[in-house]
Design a protein around this motif. Structure first.
Motif, PDB file in Angstrom:
ATOM      1  N   LEU A 101       2.625  -1.630  -3.492  1.00 38.64           N
ATOM      2  CA  LEU A 101       3.718  -1.024  -2.728  1.00 38.64           C
ATOM      3  C   LEU A 101       5.076  -1.534  -3.196  1.00 38.64           C
ATOM      4  N   ASP A 143       0.441  -6.586  11.408  1.00 33.83           N
ATOM      5  CA  ASP A 143       0.021  -5.692  10.320  1.00 33.83           C
ATOM      6  C   ASP A 143       1.152  -4.861   9.717  1.00 33.83           C
ATOM      7  N   VAL A 188       4.264   6.808   0.431  1.00 33.58           N
ATOM      8  CA  VAL A 188       3.053   6.580   1.213  1.00 33.58           C
ATOM      9  C   VAL A 188       3.045   5.120   1.641  1.00 33.58           C
ATOM     10  N   ASP A 189       2.618   4.843   2.832  1.00 34.61           N
ATOM     11  CA  ASP A 189       2.524   3.499   3.416  1.00 34.61           C
ATOM     12  C   ASP A 189       3.855   2.938   3.896  1.00 34.61           C
ATOM     13  N   THR A 246       6.553  -1.446   6.227  1.00 37.13           N
ATOM     14  CA  THR A 246       5.418  -0.853   5.521  1.00 37.13           C
ATOM     15  C   THR A 246       4.117  -1.466   6.019  1.00 37.13           C
ATOM     16  N   GLU A 247       3.041  -0.828   5.591  1.00 34.99           N
ATOM     17  CA  GLU A 247       1.757  -1.489   5.694  1.00 34.99           C
ATOM     18  C   GLU A 247       1.697  -2.427   4.502  1.00 34.99           C
ATOM     19  N   ASN A 248       0.846  -3.418   4.543  1.00 33.73           N
ATOM     20  CA  ASN A 248       0.834  -4.443   3.503  1.00 33.73           C
ATOM     21  C   ASN A 248      -0.259  -4.139   2.476  1.00 33.73           C
ATOM     22  N   TYR A 249       0.063  -3.302   1.492  1.00 35.37           N
ATOM     23  CA  TYR A 249      -0.892  -2.935   0.455  1.00 35.37           C
ATOM     24  C   TYR A 249      -0.363  -3.343  -0.908  1.00 35.37           C
TER      25      TYR A 249
END
Length: 179
Positions: free
Chosen positions: A18, A45, A71-72, A12-15
């Protein structure tokens, strides 16, 4: 189909937030997560979730497909225990007095390939890496002589097949340059 243990890797992206979305995929299906570890991946990332579940292969396929819809989430994969190399780490806090005049504790530490991390007047912290059954076996032996605290990490795993994420990202890059 018979239930078996699977290790799911989710890239994943790191948000923020999540983690709760990923976990909700399992909660909605009433699937217990046996182990959950998050960390950076080998790609800058990109974050990695390592999740262990006990389900049928059909269910793990559905889980991975549902995870990829989030998403992500860049990509998700699943593996059997034979397809991963994995370890856990466990820490044990035991009373210092059990070490005084006792060769049994020393033999116990050597037998389980554990190591001493901290020695304090009231307690000693021991570390053991291994599979869950190994860290649990050491815990049960320490229970007999006295233990204050025990904690075990989630599974940390590397897959035996070459990392599919790198190939997936390369394919995406090729697609984008061709369009």
């Amino acid at each position: 189909m018979e239930k078996q243990q699977f290790t799911i890797t989710v890239f994943t992206e790191n948000y923020s937030g999540l983690m709760s979305r990923v976990v909700s995929v399992f909660s909605r299906r009433h699937i217990n997560i046996e182990s959950l570890t998050t960390s950076q991946s080998s790609q800058p990332d990109i974050h990695r979730f390592t999740i262990v579940v006990q389900v049928t292969e059909e269910m793990v396929r559905k889980l991975v497909a549902q995870l990829e819809k989030q998403v992500d989430v860049l990509k998700a994969f699943y593996y059997t225990s034979e397809e991963v190399v994995y370890q856990e780490i466990a820490l044990y806090k035991v009373p210092t007095h059990v070490f005084s005049n006792s060769e049994n504790v020393e033999h116990l530490i050597r037998k389980h390939n554990a190591r001493v991390l901290v020695i304090e007047p009231e307690f000693i912290v021991l570390e053991k890496t291994g599979h869950e059954h190994e860290t649990t076996a050491f815990f049960h032996e320490l229970e007999k002589i006295g233990i204050y605290e025990f904690v075990r990490s989630g599974r940390v795993a590397i897959v035996k097949p070459m990392e599919r994420l790198n190939r997936y990202l390369q394919e995406l890059e090729i697609e984008q340059t061709n369009t």
